[in-house]
Design a protein around this motif. Structure first.
Motif, PDB file in Angstrom:
ATOM      1  N   SER A   1     -71.162 -13.973 -14.631  1.00  0.00           N
ATOM      2  CA  SER A   1     -70.916 -13.101 -13.479  1.00  0.00           C
ATOM      3  C   SER A   1     -69.551 -12.438 -13.577  1.00  0.00           C
ATOM      4  CB  SER A   1     -71.013 -13.910 -12.181  1.00  0.00           C
ATOM      5  OG  SER A   1     -72.318 -14.429 -12.012  1.00  0.00           O
ATOM      6  N   ARG A   2     -68.547 -13.204 -13.984  1.00  0.00           N
ATOM      7  CA  ARG A   2     -67.200 -12.648 -14.105  1.00  0.00           C
ATOM      8  C   ARG A   2     -67.149 -11.562 -15.178  1.00  0.00           C
ATOM      9  NH1 ARG A   2     -63.318 -17.174 -15.416  1.00  0.00           N
ATOM     10  NH2 ARG A   2     -64.068 -16.832 -17.543  1.00  0.00           N
ATOM     11  N   ALA A   3     -67.801 -11.810 -16.321  1.00  0.00           N
ATOM     12  CA  ALA A   3     -67.785 -10.833 -17.415  1.00  0.00           C
ATOM     13  C   ALA A   3     -68.481  -9.539 -17.015  1.00  0.00           C
ATOM     14  CB  ALA A   3     -68.445 -11.431 -18.655  1.00  0.00           C
ATOM     15  N   VAL A   4     -69.590  -9.654 -16.291  1.00  0.00           N
ATOM     16  CA  VAL A   4     -70.328  -8.463 -15.863  1.00  0.00           C
ATOM     17  C   VAL A   4     -69.561  -7.719 -14.777  1.00  0.00           C
ATOM     18  CG1 VAL A   4     -72.453  -7.637 -14.778  1.00  0.00           C
ATOM     19  CG2 VAL A   4     -72.561  -9.434 -16.520  1.00  0.00           C
ATOM     20  N   GLN A   5     -69.040  -8.444 -13.812  1.00  0.00           N
ATOM     21  CA  GLN A   5     -68.304  -7.803 -12.721  1.00  0.00           C
ATOM     22  C   GLN A   5     -67.014  -7.153 -13.209  1.00  0.00           C
ATOM     23  OE1 GLN A   5     -68.010 -11.134 -10.064  1.00  0.00           O
ATOM     24  NE2 GLN A   5     -70.033 -10.802  -9.168  1.00  0.00           N
ATOM     25  N   ASP A   6     -66.411  -7.715 -14.257  1.00  0.00           N
ATOM     26  CA  ASP A   6     -65.202  -7.126 -14.833  1.00  0.00           C
ATOM     27  C   ASP A   6     -65.508  -5.934 -15.734  1.00  0.00           C
ATOM     28  OD1 ASP A   6     -63.734  -9.026 -13.545  1.00  0.00           O
ATOM     29  OD2 ASP A   6     -63.310 -10.247 -15.317  1.00  0.00           O
ATOM     30  N   GLY A   7     -66.787  -5.697 -16.005  1.00  0.00           N
ATOM     31  CA  GLY A   7     -67.167  -4.585 -16.864  1.00  0.00           C
ATOM     32  C   GLY A   7     -67.099  -4.888 -18.339  1.00  0.00           C
TER      33      GLY A   7
ATOM     34  N   LEU B   1     -80.234 -13.155 -14.112  1.00  0.00           N
ATOM     35  CA  LEU B   1     -78.971 -12.618 -14.616  1.00  0.00           C
ATOM     36  C   LEU B   1     -78.181 -11.799 -13.608  1.00  0.00           C
ATOM     37  CD1 LEU B   1     -80.484 -11.526 -18.022  1.00  0.00           C
ATOM     38  CD2 LEU B   1     -78.926 -13.438 -17.685  1.00  0.00           C
ATOM     39  N   ASP B   2     -78.615 -11.771 -12.379  1.00  0.00           N
ATOM     40  CA  ASP B   2     -77.905 -11.015 -11.351  1.00  0.00           C
ATOM     41  C   ASP B   2     -76.524 -11.640 -11.132  1.00  0.00           C
ATOM     42  OD1 ASP B   2     -76.925  -9.722  -9.157  1.00  0.00           O
ATOM     43  OD2 ASP B   2     -78.675 -10.057  -7.883  1.00  0.00           O
ATOM     44  N   PRO B   3     -75.445 -10.911 -11.434  1.00  0.00           N
ATOM     45  CA  PRO B   3     -74.103 -11.505 -11.313  1.00  0.00           C
ATOM     46  C   PRO B   3     -73.723 -11.868  -9.884  1.00  0.00           C
ATOM     47  CG  PRO B   3     -73.953  -9.147 -11.700  1.00  0.00           C
ATOM     48  CD  PRO B   3     -75.399  -9.524 -11.893  1.00  0.00           C
TER      49      PRO B   3
END
Length: 304
Positions: A115-121, A103-105
Motif C-alpha cells: 500500500s505504501r509503495a503504491v500510494q507513494d507512486g 491489491l487495493d492499497p
C-alpha cells in the motif's frame, strides 16, 4: 623596571590578538567553521544529491501483467522494485476484480508495504481492458502482440517484461542497464539463431510498435498457418532480426537470463531466470545457492 621584558610581552600579546582576528575573518580557515554555520561545498560538488523520483516513466519501465492472484505476487513485485531501483518505475497491469479483491492499497486487508509503495507512486497499478483474457497462453500472446500495451507505456524506449515465473538476482554482477544496447534480449531459444524467450525480456518498445503498424499481426499469421513457431516472443524476435535489429549472441543472452538445463550448464551466475521450475527443475538446488530469490518465482496458474 625591566621595560625590555614588558615590551616583548606586549608584542607577543598583540601578535596573538592579530592571529585571532585573522581567524575570525576566514571562518573556514583550516576547516574550522563556527558552530551553527554550514561549510561551503567545493565548487562543482552538490551539497545534497538529487532526490530520486519514483514512478515517473521516462525512457525505461518494468512491467508485469497478471490477473490470477497468488500470495507470491506482492513479494515478487516488491523484489523487482528493490533490485531495479528508482530508475526503473514498475507498472503492474491486472484485472479490476483482482485489484479490488487483493491489491487495493486502500483496503485494510492489503499488505502495508504494498500500500505504501503504491500510494507513494513507486509502483503503478493499472487495469487492462476486458477484451484481454490472460488465463490462457494464447490470451497472453494476443495481449503482448497487440498495440494497446505498448502504446500505453509511452514514452519509454526500453521495457522490461517480467512474469511471475521469472526472477532477477540481487547477487548479479551486471545491472539491467548493462543490457540496454539490445533491441531485444531474453533467454535464448536457439544456440545460434536470433530466437528469444519473452517471460523475462528487455524490449525496444518503439520497434515493436513499428512492426505492428506495418501490418504484421501474430494472431492472423498464426491462424493462417503463416507462423507456426510459437508465441509472440519468438515471432517478434524473428521480425526484429529480419529488419536488422541489434540482437545479442546466445552467450550474451545467457548472461541476461537462463531457462533450460543447457543454459545453466553454460552460465552459472546470470542476471535472472525464467520458468526454471518447469524447464530445469534438477538445477534448482544449484541455482538457489546463487539466487535464493528464485523461491519467489514459481509456475503460475496459466493454462496452456
Amino acid at each position: 623596571m625591566d621595560y625590555g621584558v614588558s615590551k616583548r610581552v606586549m608584542v607577543l600579546a598583540f601578535t596573538l590578538l592579530a592571529f585571532v582576528w585573522l581567524l575570525k575573518l576566514n571562518k573556514n580557515y583550516l576547516g574550522l567553521a563556527p558552530s551553527g554555520d554550514t561549510p561551503v561545498a567545493p565548487t562543482g560538488v552538490s551539497a545534497s544529491p538529487n532526490k530520486n523520483v519514483y514512478g515517473h516513466i521516462t525512457n525505461k519501465v518494468a512491467v508485469i501483467t497478471d490477473t490470477q492472484y497468488t500470495p507470491r505476487l506482492i513479494p515478487l513485485i516488491l523484489h523487482y522494485h528493490s533490485v531495479l531501483g528508482p530508475d526503473w518505475p514498475i507498472v503492474f497491469y491486472t484485472s479490476q476484480e483482482t485489484l479490488t479483491q487483493h491489491l487495493d492499497p486502500n483496503s485494510k486487508q492489503a499488505s502495508a508495504i504494498w500500500s505504501r509503495a503504491v500510494q507513494d507512486g513507486r509502483i503503478q497499478v493499472r487495469t487492462i481492458p476486458e477484451e484481454f483474457n490472460l488465463t490462457s497462453r494464447d490470451g497472453v500472446n494476443i495481449y503482448l502482440s497487440r498495440p494497446w500495451l505498448w502504446e500505453s507505456l509511452a514514452p519509454a524506449q526500453h521495457v522490461l517484461i517480467f512474469q511471475t515465473d521469472a526472477i532477477v538476482c540481487a547477487n548479479a554482477h551486471r545491472s539491467l542497464d548493462d543490457f540496454l544496447e539490445w533491441d531485444w534480449i531474453g533467454a535464448p531459444l536457439h544456440a545460434t539463431d536470433a530466437w528469444y524467450n519473452g517471460g523475462l525480456s528487455l524490449r525496444n518498445r518503439t520497434m515493436i510498435l513499428d512492426i505492428l503498424r506495418e501490418g504484421n499481426n501474430w494472431e492472423n499469421e498464426t491462424q493462417s498457418g503463416a507462423w507456426t513457431f510459437g508465441g509472440e516472443d519468438a515471432w517478434f524476435s524473428r521480425k526484429m532480426d529480419a529488419r536488422g535489429a541489434h540482437l545479442p549472441p546466445a552467450q550474451e543472452s545467457l548472461q541476461f537470463a537462463c531457462e533450460f538445463d543447457w543454459h545453466v550448464d553454460q552460465q552459472k551466475e546470470p542476471f535472472g531466470y525464467h520458468k526454471i521450475h518447469k524447464n530445469a527443475p534438477s538445477k534448482l538446488d544449484e541455482i538457489i545457492q546463487w539466487c535464493p530469490e528464485i523461491t519467489l518465482a514459481a509456475p503460475g496458474k496459466l493454462a496452456d
